[in-house]
Scaffold this motif. Structure first.
Motif, mmCIF file in Angstrom:
data_model
loop_
_atom_site.group_PDB
_atom_site.id
_atom_site.type_symbol
_atom_site.label_atom_id
_atom_site.label_comp_id
_atom_site.label_asym_id
_atom_site.label_seq_id
_atom_site.Cartn_x
_atom_site.Cartn_y
_atom_site.Cartn_z
ATOM 1 N N GLN A 67 5.497 -46.472 119.373
ATOM 2 C CA GLN A 67 4.657 -46.686 118.198
ATOM 3 C C GLN A 67 5.505 -46.694 116.929
ATOM 4 O O GLN A 67 5.269 -47.486 116.011
ATOM 5 C CB GLN A 67 3.593 -45.602 118.111
ATOM 6 N N HIS A 68 6.492 -45.823 116.879
ATOM 7 C CA HIS A 68 7.398 -45.785 115.728
ATOM 8 C C HIS A 68 8.145 -47.114 115.597
ATOM 9 O O HIS A 68 8.288 -47.652 114.496
ATOM 10 C CB HIS A 68 8.383 -44.639 115.889
ATOM 11 N N THR A 78 5.776 -49.780 114.279
ATOM 12 C CA THR A 78 5.517 -49.595 112.852
ATOM 13 C C THR A 78 6.708 -50.060 112.018
ATOM 14 O O THR A 78 6.552 -50.719 110.984
ATOM 15 C CB THR A 78 5.216 -48.116 112.553
ATOM 16 N N SER A 117 6.848 -53.286 109.348
ATOM 17 C CA SER A 117 6.935 -52.930 107.932
ATOM 18 C C SER A 117 7.547 -54.062 107.121
ATOM 19 O O SER A 117 8.348 -54.837 107.607
ATOM 20 C CB SER A 117 7.762 -51.652 107.758
ATOM 21 N N HIS A 157 8.197 -46.667 105.778
ATOM 22 C CA HIS A 157 7.338 -46.575 106.967
ATOM 23 C C HIS A 157 7.508 -45.258 107.702
ATOM 24 O O HIS A 157 6.947 -45.058 108.764
ATOM 25 C CB HIS A 157 7.623 -47.750 107.929
#
Length: 551
Positions: free
Chosen positions: A338-339, A342, A346, A548
């Motif tokens: 998920q990181h 993201t 960004s 982010h």
């Protein structure tokens, strides 16, 4: 049967149904031979355009792309795009007419050592010396283009060879032109899978040949069964690719990096981010031995696995042995994945919330792109083509579609119009959208006439800032506003020029007008040129970690 007929039959057996070309004296026998086989000749206005089109055709069809040009001046016009096809790992066969063998060394018309000129730009270059050998030589060239890390090949075809009668009537078969796809050994794949199971922050990077356009299911399958985020890197800006957001940050945070057909070249900072604490373990599968050697020199002991094998075939083999435990892997690295998502998503800018009602004058690139994205989202089968340059980087950052062709690792500009035309021919039912700046549009603007003549429908959107903005920004940054020189362009009406070539033209200076113009462009059967005055802003930059959050 002439050698030209044997050549064309070989191409047909290879699955070729379209050749991008520009006519010339020495290649007329090949034109004539195409009558018997129904091959479509797309006649371009410049030889370089033919090679660009062959490159896009190959990327969208998964087959060899073929460009056919005449001798010396036609051949030299076609050379530049071979570099681009090599960097995009695209199998392209360039066929060029050549002066007669019987006149070698006599100062023949357009005599030139073509092999010497093309050797550095191709995987293989050869002059066909025998009419009887033309089929096997062509088959070998096609196999070479497809083999290993795909790329361009070149055959020079002497005029007297093409017209010579041959006794050979059997052309090489399709099977004889298929590439070998060596697979990584079971022990290496098991070692890679075990490393994934130990990793807390795994990341897989691929080269352009394994991107979502050419292998649409691969990334999702790797993500699902291995639990590893997968990122295709194909931009010349590499770790600063605005369409990949914070790729540089997550690459530096990963504890395991799997490079599938991805060279650790300038686009990855030559692998240095992987060595920064906490240093990653790197495992690499590549069809090019030189790429593995370079990676070994750069990474040393951190390169724990290097296998010279076909990346796609090896990835599929890895998926076969990784079916068990896929849900556990996904769960274990879910937060990391998920990181990564993201960070990749960004951006260093904010897109307008409602481009129809919020506008600046002239429009900023993000406003223009928001209107185009709305059209892409409404299309059942969109193809997105983006040229290079500063506006191209805006488009790459802002826009997305399941099928995309960009200027690629070479960093070349000017091929976008050719890519869009070929996309329309290769996928006639698709909605093709092309984004390019006013600078890049000038390289092959005459191909609007080709598009109209070939009834190749697409919608080209030109971001018109009246300058070569990438170089303008460099001058501003490095030398100051008082030393701007040589980068200005006029405010020419490219929409009207396209209309003069038989296409549909639109000019839109605000978002509401742009939405209406795009609707009209999509409604017409003609190729369309939509010109949009924009504020020539610097391209988006890679976002900082604070934009982010850190993992």
């Amino acid at each position: 049967m002439r050698a030209a007929d044997l050549l064309v039959t070989t191409l047909v057996n290879a699955g070729v149904n379209t050749i991008y070309t520009l006519s010339g004296n020495q290649i007329m026998p090949i034109f004539d031979a195409c009558f018997e086989h129904g091959i479509r000749l797309v006649h371009t206005r410049h030889e370089a355009a033919a090679v660009f089109m062959a490159e896009a055709h190959a990327q969208l069809t998964g087959t060899i792309g073929v460009a056919l040009v005449t001798a010396a001046p036609g051949f030299t016009n076609a050379l530049g795009p071979l570099f681009m096809a090599g960097k995009s790992e695209t199998p392209v066969l360039l066929l060029s007419g050549d002066s007669a063998l019987t006149q070698d060394g006599m100062g023949a018309f357009q005599e030139l050592d073509q092999v010497a000129a093309s050797r550095a730009l191709t995987k293989h270059s050869e002059r066909v010396m025998s009419a009887e050998a033309i089929g096997e030589t062509t088959a070998a060239a096609i196999r070479c283009a497809l083999q290993g890390r795909a790329g361009p090949v070149h055959l020079a075809l002497p005029a007297d060879v093409l017209t010579t009668a041959v006794t050979t009537t059997q052309a090489p078969s399709a099977a004889s032109m298929q590439a070998d796809t060596p697979v990584a050994d079971r022990a290496s794949l098991t070692s890679l899978l075990e490393a994934i199971d130990r990793a807390a922050r795994p990341l897989c990077i691929t080269g352009p040949a394994l991107n979502a356009t050419r292998q649409p299911q691969l990334h999702a399958r790797l993500r699902k069964q291995l639990g590893v985020p997968v990122v295709a890197m194909e931009s010349p800006r590499g770790l600063n690719d605005p369409s990949l957001g914070g790729i540089g940050e997550v690459l530096g945070q990963a504890d395991l990096v799997i490079a599938l057909g991805k060279d650790l070249d300038f686009t990855t900072g030559f692998g240095k981010p992987m060595l920064a604490p906490p240093a990653a373990t790197v495992m690499m599968i590549d069809a090019q031995a030189e790429a593995l050697q370079r990676a070994g020199a750069a990474l040393g002991e951190h390169l724990s696995l290097q296998v010279c094998a076909d990346p796609l075939a090896s990835a599929n083999a890895l998926l076969e042995i990784a079916s068990a435990g896929s849900s556990e892997r996904q769960t274990r690295v879910a937060a990391w994945a998920q990181h990564v998502d993201t960070a990749i998503a960004s951006r260093s800018f904010s897109a307008p919330a409602d481009p129809a009602t919020t506008s600046t004058q002239p429009m900023v690139p993000a406003e223009l792109c928001a209107a185009v994205q709305a059209c892409l989202d409404q299309s059942a089968d969109p193809i997105l083509v983006i040229d290079g340059g500063e506006f191209g980087q805006w488009a790459q950052a802002c826009l997305s579609a399941p099928t995309r062709i960009i200027n690629g690792v070479s960093g070349a500009i000017g091929g976008g119009l050719c890519y869009a035309l070929a996309a329309s021919i290769a996928r006639p039912e698709a909605d093709v959208f092309l984004l390019m700046g006013d600078g890049t549009s000038g390289f092959h603007f005459a191909e609007f006439e080709t598009a109209c003549r070939e009834r190749a429908g697409f919608t080209a959107i030109i971001g018109h800032d009246g300058r070569w903005n990438a170089e303008h920004q460099i001058q501003m940054r490095d030398y100051g506003a008082e030393r701007l020189i040589g980068c200005e362009l006029s405010l020419a009406r490219y929409d009207q020029a396209a209309q003069g070539l038989g296409c549909h033209g639109e000019y839109a200076s605000d978002p509401a007008a742009l939405q209406a113009a795009l609707a009209r462009a999509l409604a017409t059967d003609l190729p369309s040129c939509v010109v949009v005055p924009i504020n020539g802003l610097p391209a988006p930059a890679a976002p900082t970690p604070t934009q982010h959050g850190a993992h």
